[in-house]
Write a protein that holds these residues in place. Structure first.
Motif, PDB file in Angstrom:
ATOM      1  N   ALA A   1      17.550 -14.432 -17.168  1.00 51.54           N
ATOM      2  CA  ALA A   1      16.444 -13.581 -17.589  1.00 51.54           C
ATOM      3  C   ALA A   1      15.713 -13.050 -16.363  1.00 51.54           C
ATOM      4  CB  ALA A   1      15.477 -14.342 -18.489  1.00 51.54           C
ATOM      5  N   MET A   2      15.058 -11.920 -16.536  1.00 55.45           N
ATOM      6  CA  MET A   2      14.305 -11.289 -15.467  1.00 55.45           C
ATOM      7  C   MET A   2      13.069 -10.619 -16.065  1.00 55.45           C
ATOM      8  SD  MET A   2      15.593  -8.264 -12.866  1.00 55.45           S
ATOM      9  CE  MET A   2      17.085  -9.192 -12.490  1.00 55.45           C
ATOM     10  N   LYS A   3      11.885 -10.915 -15.496  1.00 48.62           N
ATOM     11  CA  LYS A   3      10.641 -10.304 -15.942  1.00 48.62           C
ATOM     12  C   LYS A   3       9.973  -9.631 -14.751  1.00 48.62           C
ATOM     13  CE  LYS A   3       9.649 -13.736 -19.580  1.00 48.62           C
ATOM     14  NZ  LYS A   3       8.651 -14.726 -20.064  1.00 48.62           N
ATOM     15  N   MET A   4       9.468  -8.419 -14.968  1.00 48.17           N
ATOM     16  CA  MET A   4       8.764  -7.692 -13.921  1.00 48.17           C
ATOM     17  C   MET A   4       7.473  -7.125 -14.474  1.00 48.17           C
ATOM     18  SD  MET A   4      11.751  -5.714 -11.783  1.00 48.17           S
ATOM     19  CE  MET A   4      12.637  -5.141 -13.230  1.00 48.17           C
ATOM     20  N   SER A   5       6.391  -7.340 -13.738  1.00 52.19           N
ATOM     21  CA  SER A   5       5.092  -6.785 -14.105  1.00 52.19           C
ATOM     22  C   SER A   5       4.731  -5.730 -13.078  1.00 52.19           C
ATOM     23  CB  SER A   5       4.034  -7.898 -14.142  1.00 52.19           C
ATOM     24  OG  SER A   5       2.764  -7.362 -14.441  1.00 52.19           O
ATOM     25  N   LEU A   6       4.663  -4.462 -13.509  1.00 48.68           N
ATOM     26  CA  LEU A   6       4.401  -3.330 -12.640  1.00 48.68           C
ATOM     27  C   LEU A   6       3.085  -2.671 -13.053  1.00 48.68           C
ATOM     28  CD1 LEU A   6       7.970  -1.761 -12.857  1.00 48.68           C
ATOM     29  CD2 LEU A   6       7.136  -3.297 -11.084  1.00 48.68           C
ATOM     30  N   PRO A   7       2.502  -1.879 -12.172  1.00 49.09           N
ATOM     31  CA  PRO A   7       1.276  -1.152 -12.572  1.00 49.09           C
ATOM     32  C   PRO A   7       1.499  -0.262 -13.788  1.00 49.09           C
ATOM     33  CG  PRO A   7       1.576  -1.080 -10.193  1.00 49.09           C
ATOM     34  CD  PRO A   7       2.817  -1.686 -10.753  1.00 49.09           C
ATOM     35  N   THR A   8       2.721   0.188 -13.991  1.00 49.21           N
ATOM     36  CA  THR A   8       3.025   1.060 -15.134  1.00 49.21           C
ATOM     37  C   THR A   8       3.332   0.291 -16.405  1.00 49.21           C
ATOM     38  OG1 THR A   8       5.326   1.131 -14.384  1.00 49.21           O
ATOM     39  CG2 THR A   8       3.871   2.901 -13.644  1.00 49.21           C
ATOM     40  N   GLY A   9       3.411  -1.041 -16.310  1.00 51.27           N
ATOM     41  CA  GLY A   9       3.706  -1.845 -17.483  1.00 51.27           C
ATOM     42  C   GLY A   9       4.658  -2.984 -17.171  1.00 51.27           C
ATOM     43  N   ALA A  10       5.004  -3.745 -18.180  1.00 52.93           N
ATOM     44  CA  ALA A  10       5.878  -4.909 -18.010  1.00 52.93           C
ATOM     45  C   ALA A  10       7.276  -4.605 -18.536  1.00 52.93           C
ATOM     46  CB  ALA A  10       5.299  -6.116 -18.741  1.00 52.93           C
TER      47      ALA A  10
ATOM     48  N   GLN B   1       0.848  -1.183   0.000  1.00 50.41           N
ATOM     49  CA  GLN B   1       0.000   0.000   0.000  1.00 50.41           C
ATOM     50  C   GLN B   1       0.889   1.240   0.000  1.00 50.41           C
ATOM     51  OE1 GLN B   1      -3.412   0.390   0.097  1.00 50.41           O
ATOM     52  NE2 GLN B   1      -3.840  -1.808  -0.035  1.00 50.41           N
ATOM     53  N   ILE B   2       0.692   2.112  -0.996  1.00 48.78           N
ATOM     54  CA  ILE B   2       1.448   3.355  -1.093  1.00 48.78           C
ATOM     55  C   ILE B   2       0.455   4.502  -1.229  1.00 48.78           C
ATOM     56  CG2 ILE B   2       3.155   4.674  -2.410  1.00 48.78           C
ATOM     57  CD1 ILE B   2       4.381   2.068  -3.296  1.00 48.78           C
ATOM     58  N   GLN B   3       0.397   5.358  -0.196  1.00 52.22           N
ATOM     59  CA  GLN B   3      -0.515   6.498  -0.170  1.00 52.22           C
ATOM     60  C   GLN B   3      -1.954   6.075  -0.479  1.00 52.22           C
ATOM     61  OE1 GLN B   3       1.203   9.350  -2.880  1.00 52.22           O
ATOM     62  NE2 GLN B   3       2.772   9.995  -1.412  1.00 52.22           N
ATOM     63  N   GLY B   4      -2.365   4.973   0.150  1.00 53.05           N
ATOM     64  CA  GLY B   4      -3.727   4.494   0.000  1.00 53.05           C
ATOM     65  C   GLY B   4      -3.992   3.690  -1.251  1.00 53.05           C
ATOM     66  N   GLN B   5      -3.001   3.578  -2.120  1.00 58.26           N
ATOM     67  CA  GLN B   5      -3.165   2.830  -3.368  1.00 58.26           C
ATOM     68  C   GLN B   5      -2.477   1.464  -3.254  1.00 58.26           C
ATOM     69  OE1 GLN B   5      -4.955   3.946  -6.072  1.00 58.26           O
ATOM     70  NE2 GLN B   5      -5.507   5.736  -4.817  1.00 58.26           N
ATOM     71  N   THR B   6      -3.159   0.434  -3.752  1.00 56.12           N
ATOM     72  CA  THR B   6      -2.571  -0.898  -3.754  1.00 56.12           C
ATOM     73  C   THR B   6      -1.698  -1.075  -4.988  1.00 56.12           C
ATOM     74  OG1 THR B   6      -4.471  -1.830  -2.588  1.00 56.12           O
ATOM     75  CG2 THR B   6      -3.043  -3.381  -3.761  1.00 56.12           C
ATOM     76  N   MET B   7      -0.463  -1.505  -4.774  1.00 55.13           N
ATOM     77  CA  MET B   7       0.468  -1.729  -5.875  1.00 55.13           C
ATOM     78  C   MET B   7       0.936  -3.183  -5.853  1.00 55.13           C
ATOM     79  SD  MET B   7       4.104   0.152  -6.770  1.00 55.13           S
ATOM     80  CE  MET B   7       3.309   1.696  -7.181  1.00 55.13           C
TER      81      MET B   7
END
Length: 214
Positions: free
Chosen positions: A65-74, A27-33
């Motif tokens: 290899a490394m894969k990351m899925s973020l709220p801003t994209g993959a 939780q960051i500033q009330g938003q779930t990430m």
């Protein structure tokens, strides 16, 4: 234990594919990430010496290899993608085929990881002009996933499952492993020998994971 020693002695070159999947919810500033991260490594092990029940092995990353899925994209990085502008893939590409050394006991506990510094020196030696701060930030991220502490814990999760003494079907034993993967975790696993076949042993493992207080 005798089985482990026999496997290493008759198969001096061993390949292993390691996959580590991590899901982070915060939780960051009330938003779930939510962040999903997958780290993979194709590794080769060459037995160099067996002495006093300790195996000395040269270890090489063949592919990473490394894969990351973020709220801003993959984001996706791979040692097979050494292209201009892809800094992380370039680093991973520089790390393959650079051997380092581990010492492992016959029950699968990693005693020592050496020459890992040389691996990371080569990884960052051919980078384009970036600031020292950027280099340190990237190095810290790579070390969390592929550094000596990460290697020790991740490898032990797969190899440190042998009992200290002889066991029979139905017997249980405990193994404790310290894992470094972005955060420090103590993994306590109780193994039980549930079945003995003609050419295999079937183990059941139940683990509890505890993060350090800080």
């Amino acid at each position: 234990n005798d089985t482990a020693m026999f496997i290493f002695m008759v198969c001096p070159w061993i390949c292993c594919f390691m996959v580590s999947e991590i899901t982070i919810k915060q939780q960051i500033q009330g938003q779930t990430m939510n962040i999903n991260m997958a780290v993979t490594a194709d590794m080769g092990y060459l037995v160099k010496e067996v002495a006093n029940q300790i195996f000395t092995l040269d270890v090489t990353y063949n592919k990473m290899a490394m894969k990351m899925s973020l709220p801003t994209g993959a984001m996706e990085y791979s040692s097979d993608k050494k292209v201009e502008g892809d800094l992380m893939s370039t680093i991973l590409s520089n790390m393959v085929n650079k051997p380092f050394t581990i010492k492992m006991s016959e029950n699968g506990k990693v005693q020592e990881v050496t020459n890992i510094d040389k691996l990371f020196e080569s990884a960052f030696s051919e980078l384009p002009n970036i600031s020292e701060m950027q280099k340190q930030q990237i190095m810290a991220q790579v070390m969390q996933s592929y550094g000596g502490d990460a290697i020790k814990g991740n490898l032990e999760m797969a190899t440190a499952l042998f009992p200290e003494t002889a066991v029979s079907k139905g017997d249980s034993w405990d193994v404790t492993t310290k894992v470094e993967s972005g955060m420090t975790m103590i993994v306590k696993t109780t193994y039980t020998l549930t079945e003995v076949g003609a050419d295999y042993y079937l183990l059941k493992g139940v683990s509890t994971i505890e993060t350090l207080k800080d």
